[in-house]
Scaffold this motif. Structure first.
Motif, PDB file in Angstrom:
ATOM      1  N   UNK A  55      -3.555  -8.374   8.480  1.00  0.00           N
ATOM      2  CA  UNK A  55      -4.036  -8.937   7.475  1.00  0.00           C
ATOM      3  C   UNK A  55      -3.724  -8.538   6.243  1.00  0.00           C
ATOM      4  N   UNK A  56      -2.961  -7.419   6.168  1.00  0.00           N
ATOM      5  CA  UNK A  56      -2.871  -6.466   4.958  1.00  0.00           C
ATOM      6  C   UNK A  56      -3.984  -6.314   4.160  1.00  0.00           C
ATOM      7  N   UNK A  57      -4.926  -5.751   4.667  1.00  0.00           N
ATOM      8  CA  UNK A  57      -6.119  -5.281   4.207  1.00  0.00           C
ATOM      9  C   UNK A  57      -6.544  -3.877   4.635  1.00  0.00           C
ATOM     10  N   UNK A  58      -5.873  -3.551   5.342  1.00  0.00           N
ATOM     11  CA  UNK A  58      -5.985  -2.171   5.784  1.00  0.00           C
ATOM     12  C   UNK A  58      -4.923  -1.437   6.277  1.00  0.00           C
ATOM     13  N   UNK A  59      -4.868  -0.075   6.270  1.00  0.00           N
ATOM     14  CA  UNK A  59      -3.831   0.648   6.510  1.00  0.00           C
ATOM     15  C   UNK A  59      -4.303   2.075   7.222  1.00  0.00           C
ATOM     16  N   UNK A  60      -3.437   2.706   7.795  1.00  0.00           N
ATOM     17  CA  UNK A  60      -3.947   4.020   8.438  1.00  0.00           C
ATOM     18  C   UNK A  60      -2.542   5.056   8.389  1.00  0.00           C
ATOM     19  N   UNK A  61      -2.969   6.376   8.366  1.00  0.00           N
ATOM     20  CA  UNK A  61      -1.911   7.307   8.481  1.00  0.00           C
ATOM     21  C   UNK A  61      -2.208   8.493   9.646  1.00  0.00           C
ATOM     22  N   UNK A  62      -1.613   8.608  10.379  1.00  0.00           N
ATOM     23  CA  UNK A  62      -1.854   9.348  11.811  1.00  0.00           C
ATOM     24  C   UNK A  62      -0.669  10.432  11.649  1.00  0.00           C
ATOM     25  N   UNK A  63      -1.283  11.653  11.849  1.00  0.00           N
ATOM     26  CA  UNK A  63      -0.401  12.931  12.006  1.00  0.00           C
ATOM     27  C   UNK A  63      -0.788  13.473  13.392  1.00  0.00           C
ATOM     28  N   UNK A  64       0.510  13.573  14.021  1.00  0.00           N
ATOM     29  CA  UNK A  64       0.578  14.255  15.346  1.00  0.00           C
ATOM     30  C   UNK A  64       0.889  15.570  15.384  1.00  0.00           C
ATOM     31  N   UNK A  65      -0.315  16.164  16.014  1.00  0.00           N
ATOM     32  CA  UNK A  65      -0.016  17.654  16.270  1.00  0.00           C
ATOM     33  C   UNK A  65       0.072  18.583  14.726  1.00  0.00           C
ATOM     34  N   UNK A  87       0.982  -1.316  -0.065  1.00  0.00           N
ATOM     35  CA  UNK A  87       0.034  -0.088  -0.169  1.00  0.00           C
ATOM     36  C   UNK A  87       0.729   1.355   0.097  1.00  0.00           C
ATOM     37  N   UNK A  88       0.251   2.069  -0.822  1.00  0.00           N
ATOM     38  CA  UNK A  88       1.347   3.405  -0.671  1.00  0.00           C
ATOM     39  C   UNK A  88       0.334   4.556  -0.298  1.00  0.00           C
ATOM     40  N   UNK A  89       1.002   5.551   0.126  1.00  0.00           N
ATOM     41  CA  UNK A  89       0.257   6.839   0.587  1.00  0.00           C
ATOM     42  C   UNK A  89       0.749   7.781  -0.125  1.00  0.00           C
ATOM     43  N   UNK A  93       2.845   8.710  11.150  1.00  0.00           N
ATOM     44  CA  UNK A  93       2.971   7.384  11.458  1.00  0.00           C
ATOM     45  C   UNK A  93       2.088   6.689  10.586  1.00  0.00           C
ATOM     46  N   UNK A  94       2.615   5.714   9.665  1.00  0.00           N
ATOM     47  CA  UNK A  94       1.837   4.842   8.672  1.00  0.00           C
ATOM     48  C   UNK A  94       1.962   3.452   9.460  1.00  0.00           C
ATOM     49  N   UNK A  95       0.732   2.867   9.332  1.00  0.00           N
ATOM     50  CA  UNK A  95       0.619   1.451   9.863  1.00  0.00           C
ATOM     51  C   UNK A  95      -0.017   0.568   8.536  1.00  0.00           C
ATOM     52  N   UNK A  96       0.286  -0.773   8.568  1.00  0.00           N
ATOM     53  CA  UNK A  96      -0.170  -1.754   7.550  1.00  0.00           C
ATOM     54  C   UNK A  96      -0.716  -2.723   8.486  1.00  0.00           C
ATOM     55  N   UNK A 151       5.535   3.778   1.242  1.00  0.00           N
ATOM     56  CA  UNK A 151       5.239   2.190   0.628  1.00  0.00           C
ATOM     57  C   UNK A 151       5.320   1.353   1.768  1.00  0.00           C
ATOM     58  N   UNK A 152       4.237   0.903   2.084  1.00  0.00           N
ATOM     59  CA  UNK A 152       4.357  -0.165   3.226  1.00  0.00           C
ATOM     60  C   UNK A 152       4.199  -1.819   2.447  1.00  0.00           C
ATOM     61  N   UNK A 153       4.837  -2.626   2.813  1.00  0.00           N
ATOM     62  CA  UNK A 153       5.101  -3.963   2.157  1.00  0.00           C
ATOM     63  C   UNK A 153       4.552  -5.217   3.304  1.00  0.00           C
ATOM     64  N   UNK A 154       5.129  -5.054   4.449  1.00  0.00           N
ATOM     65  CA  UNK A 154       4.997  -6.128   5.248  1.00  0.00           C
ATOM     66  C   UNK A 154       3.926  -5.942   6.098  1.00  0.00           C
TER      67      UNK A 154
END
Lengths: 110, 116
Positions: A68-78, A32-34, A62-65, A48-51
Protein backbone atom coordinates in the motif's frame (compact mmCIF):
# COMPACT_ATOMS: atom_id res chain seq x y z
CA UNK A 1 -0.17 16.87 7.99
CA UNK A 2 1.83 13.85 7.05
CA UNK A 3 3.16 11.80 9.95
CA UNK A 4 5.85 9.15 9.85
CA UNK A 5 6.15 6.84 12.82
CA UNK A 6 9.05 4.53 13.54
CA UNK A 7 9.19 1.63 15.95
CA UNK A 8 10.87 0.67 18.11
CA UNK A 9 12.53 3.80 19.41
CA UNK A 10 15.43 1.81 20.83
CA UNK A 11 16.70 -1.69 20.22
CA UNK A 12 19.53 -3.42 22.01
CA UNK A 13 20.77 -6.70 20.57
CA UNK A 14 23.57 -9.16 21.07
CA UNK A 15 26.05 -9.26 18.23
CA UNK A 16 24.88 -11.83 15.71
CA UNK A 17 21.19 -11.32 16.40
CA UNK A 18 18.85 -9.90 13.79
CA UNK A 19 17.30 -6.43 13.97
CA UNK A 20 14.23 -4.90 12.35
CA UNK A 21 12.87 -1.37 12.40
CA UNK A 22 9.46 -0.42 11.05
CA UNK A 23 8.24 2.79 9.49
CA UNK A 24 4.56 3.70 9.09
CA UNK A 25 3.10 6.70 7.31
CA UNK A 26 -0.29 8.28 7.82
CA UNK A 27 -0.49 8.91 4.08
CA UNK A 28 0.43 7.03 0.91
CA UNK A 29 4.01 7.69 -0.08
CA UNK A 30 5.58 8.22 -3.47
CA UNK A 31 8.87 6.97 -2.12
CA UNK A 32 10.69 6.24 1.09
CA UNK A 33 14.33 6.68 1.96
CA UNK A 34 16.42 5.17 4.72
CA UNK A 35 19.34 6.86 6.43
CA UNK A 36 21.85 5.83 9.07
CA UNK A 37 23.37 8.21 11.59
CA UNK A 38 26.30 7.11 13.70
CA UNK A 39 26.67 8.64 17.17
CA UNK A 40 28.00 12.17 16.76
CA UNK A 41 27.74 11.96 12.99
CA UNK A 42 25.40 13.07 10.26
CA UNK A 43 22.69 11.11 8.45
CA UNK A 44 23.99 9.06 5.55
CA UNK A 45 21.73 7.88 2.77
CA UNK A 46 21.26 4.12 2.55
CA UNK A 47 18.57 3.51 -0.04
CA UNK A 48 15.40 4.74 -1.74
CA UNK A 49 12.33 2.60 -2.43
CA UNK A 50 9.75 3.66 -4.98
CA UNK A 51 7.64 0.73 -6.12
CA UNK A 52 4.83 -0.97 -4.24
CA UNK A 53 6.09 -4.19 -2.65
CA UNK A 54 9.69 -3.40 -3.54
CA UNK A 55 12.45 -5.31 -1.78
CA UNK A 56 16.08 -4.27 -1.98
CA UNK A 57 19.13 -5.83 -0.38
CA UNK A 58 22.48 -4.41 0.58
CA UNK A 59 24.66 -7.18 1.99
CA UNK A 60 23.08 -7.91 5.40
CA UNK A 61 20.44 -5.18 5.08
CA UNK A 62 17.03 -5.86 3.54
CA UNK A 63 14.61 -3.01 2.82
CA UNK A 64 10.94 -3.48 2.03
CA UNK A 65 8.23 -1.11 0.85
CA UNK A 66 4.68 -2.15 1.63
CA UNK A 67 2.10 -2.99 -1.01
CA UNK A 68 0.00 0.00 0.00
CA UNK A 69 3.10 2.25 0.03
CA UNK A 70 2.36 3.35 3.58
CA UNK A 71 4.91 1.30 5.45
CA UNK A 72 8.46 0.11 5.16
CA UNK A 73 10.96 -1.96 7.08
CA UNK A 74 14.69 -2.35 7.42
CA UNK A 75 16.02 -5.72 8.53
CA UNK A 76 19.63 -6.40 9.46
CA UNK A 77 20.75 -10.01 9.56
CA UNK A 78 23.43 -11.03 12.04
CA UNK A 79 24.18 -7.61 13.47
CA UNK A 80 27.72 -6.43 13.94
CA UNK A 81 29.10 -3.71 16.21
CA UNK A 82 29.57 -1.54 13.13
CA UNK A 83 25.78 -1.47 12.70
CA UNK A 84 25.29 0.73 15.77
CA UNK A 85 23.59 4.04 15.14
CA UNK A 86 20.18 5.51 14.54
CA UNK A 87 18.23 4.44 11.49
CA UNK A 88 15.79 6.94 10.04
CA UNK A 89 13.14 6.54 7.41
CA UNK A 90 12.01 9.55 5.41
CA UNK A 91 8.73 9.34 3.52
CA UNK A 92 7.68 11.59 0.70
CA UNK A 93 4.04 12.05 -0.19
CA UNK A 94 3.11 12.71 -3.79
CA UNK A 95 2.99 16.45 -3.69
CA UNK A 96 4.95 17.09 -0.55
CA UNK A 97 8.31 17.09 1.06
CA UNK A 98 10.00 14.20 2.82
CA UNK A 99 9.16 13.75 6.49
CA UNK A 100 11.62 11.97 8.74
CA UNK A 101 10.59 9.45 11.35
CA UNK A 102 12.01 9.79 14.85
CA UNK A 103 14.51 7.02 14.21
CA UNK A 104 15.37 3.71 15.81
CA UNK A 105 18.58 3.67 17.81
CA UNK A 106 20.40 0.35 17.64
CA UNK A 107 23.01 -0.72 20.13
CA UNK A 108 24.94 -3.96 19.71
CA UNK A 109 26.61 -5.82 22.54
CA UNK A 110 29.77 -7.64 21.47
CA UNK B 1 35.33 13.40 -3.05
CA UNK B 2 32.23 15.60 -3.29
CA UNK B 3 30.71 16.60 0.00
CA UNK B 4 28.48 19.21 1.58
CA UNK B 5 30.52 21.66 3.60
CA UNK B 6 29.08 23.48 6.58
CA UNK B 7 30.63 26.28 8.61
CA UNK B 8 31.14 26.79 11.44
CA UNK B 9 31.17 23.29 12.92
CA UNK B 10 30.53 24.66 16.39
CA UNK B 11 29.10 27.95 17.58
CA UNK B 12 28.50 29.20 21.09
CA UNK B 13 26.74 32.52 21.35
CA UNK B 14 24.85 34.60 23.83
CA UNK B 15 21.11 34.99 23.72
CA UNK B 16 20.09 37.86 21.50
CA UNK B 17 23.07 37.63 19.19
CA UNK B 18 22.80 37.00 15.45
CA UNK B 19 23.96 33.64 14.17
CA UNK B 20 24.75 32.84 10.56
CA UNK B 21 25.38 29.30 9.38
CA UNK B 22 26.77 28.60 5.93
CA UNK B 23 26.55 25.67 3.60
CA UNK B 24 28.28 24.83 0.36
CA UNK B 25 26.22 22.22 -1.48
CA UNK B 26 27.70 19.61 -3.77
CA UNK B 27 28.45 21.10 -7.15
CA UNK B 28 25.65 20.37 -9.58
CA UNK B 29 23.01 19.62 -6.97
CA UNK B 30 19.84 21.65 -7.48
CA UNK B 31 18.16 21.15 -4.11
CA UNK B 32 19.33 22.33 -0.70
CA UNK B 33 17.74 21.45 2.62
CA UNK B 34 18.16 22.87 6.10
CA UNK B 35 17.37 20.54 9.01
CA UNK B 36 17.50 20.99 12.76
CA UNK B 37 18.13 18.05 15.05
CA UNK B 38 17.45 17.94 18.77
CA UNK B 39 16.94 15.10 21.19
CA UNK B 40 13.36 16.16 21.80
CA UNK B 41 12.19 16.93 18.27
CA UNK B 42 14.41 14.71 16.17
CA UNK B 43 15.12 15.81 12.60
CA UNK B 44 12.99 18.74 11.51
CA UNK B 45 12.97 20.19 8.03
CA UNK B 46 13.28 23.95 8.30
CA UNK B 47 13.45 24.97 4.65
CA UNK B 48 14.46 23.81 1.23
CA UNK B 49 15.43 25.38 -2.04
CA UNK B 50 15.33 24.18 -5.59
CA UNK B 51 17.41 25.93 -8.20
CA UNK B 52 18.05 28.59 -5.51
CA UNK B 53 14.36 29.38 -5.13
CA UNK B 54 12.75 28.75 -1.74
CA UNK B 55 10.14 26.01 -2.10
CA UNK B 56 9.07 25.46 1.45
CA UNK B 57 10.04 27.18 4.65
CA UNK B 58 6.96 26.26 6.66
CA UNK B 59 9.09 24.51 9.27
CA UNK B 60 10.99 27.65 10.09
CA UNK B 61 10.04 30.23 12.73
CA UNK B 62 9.57 33.24 10.49
CA UNK B 63 10.07 35.90 13.09
CA UNK B 64 13.69 35.07 13.78
CA UNK B 65 14.91 32.63 11.13
CA UNK B 66 15.77 33.36 7.52
CA UNK B 67 17.27 31.19 4.81
CA UNK B 68 18.77 32.34 1.55
CA UNK B 69 20.82 31.14 -1.41
CA UNK B 70 22.81 34.10 -2.68
CA UNK B 71 24.28 31.85 -5.36
CA UNK B 72 24.43 28.20 -6.33
CA UNK B 73 27.47 27.55 -4.17
CA UNK B 74 26.23 29.08 -0.93
CA UNK B 75 23.19 28.64 1.29
CA UNK B 76 22.80 30.53 4.55
CA UNK B 77 20.61 30.12 7.60
CA UNK B 78 20.40 33.10 9.89
CA UNK B 79 18.89 33.42 13.35
CA UNK B 80 18.30 36.90 14.73
CA UNK B 81 17.93 37.22 17.65
CA UNK B 82 19.03 33.80 18.88
CA UNK B 83 17.40 32.15 21.90
CA UNK B 84 18.49 29.25 24.12
CA UNK B 85 15.77 27.03 22.61
CA UNK B 86 17.55 27.36 19.25
CA UNK B 87 20.39 25.22 20.58
CA UNK B 88 20.61 22.22 18.27
CA UNK B 89 22.61 20.69 15.47
CA UNK B 90 21.75 22.29 12.15
CA UNK B 91 22.32 20.16 9.08
CA UNK B 92 22.47 21.26 5.50
CA UNK B 93 21.89 18.66 2.81
CA UNK B 94 21.92 18.81 -0.96
CA UNK B 95 20.51 16.60 -3.66
CA UNK B 96 19.69 16.43 -7.31
CA UNK B 97 16.03 16.28 -8.21
CA UNK B 98 14.95 15.30 -11.68
CA UNK B 99 11.26 15.78 -12.59
CA UNK B 100 8.99 14.14 -10.01
CA UNK B 101 11.53 11.91 -8.40
CA UNK B 102 14.09 12.78 -5.86
CA UNK B 103 17.52 11.42 -5.13
CA UNK B 104 19.15 10.96 -1.81
CA UNK B 105 20.10 13.92 0.32
CA UNK B 106 23.79 14.25 1.08
CA UNK B 107 24.22 15.72 4.53
CA UNK B 108 26.94 18.01 5.75
CA UNK B 109 28.57 17.40 9.11
CA UNK B 110 26.36 19.95 10.79
CA UNK B 111 26.76 23.08 12.88
CA UNK B 112 26.35 22.50 16.60
CA UNK B 113 24.81 25.68 17.97
CA UNK B 114 24.68 26.50 21.64
CA UNK B 115 22.88 29.63 22.76
CA UNK B 116 23.55 30.58 26.36
Amino acid sequence: GQQVMQIPQYQHVQEGEDFTTYCNSSTTLSNIQWYKQRPGGHPVFLIQLVKSGEVKKQKRLTFQFGEAKKNSSLHITATQTTDVGTYFCAGRANAGKSTFGDGTTLTVKP
Amino acid sequence: DARVTQTPRHKVTEMGQEVTMRCQPILGHNTVFWYRQTMMQGLELLAYFRNRAPLDDSGMPKDRFSAEMPDATLATLKIQPSEPRDSAVYFCASGLVISQGNTEAFFGQGTRLTVV
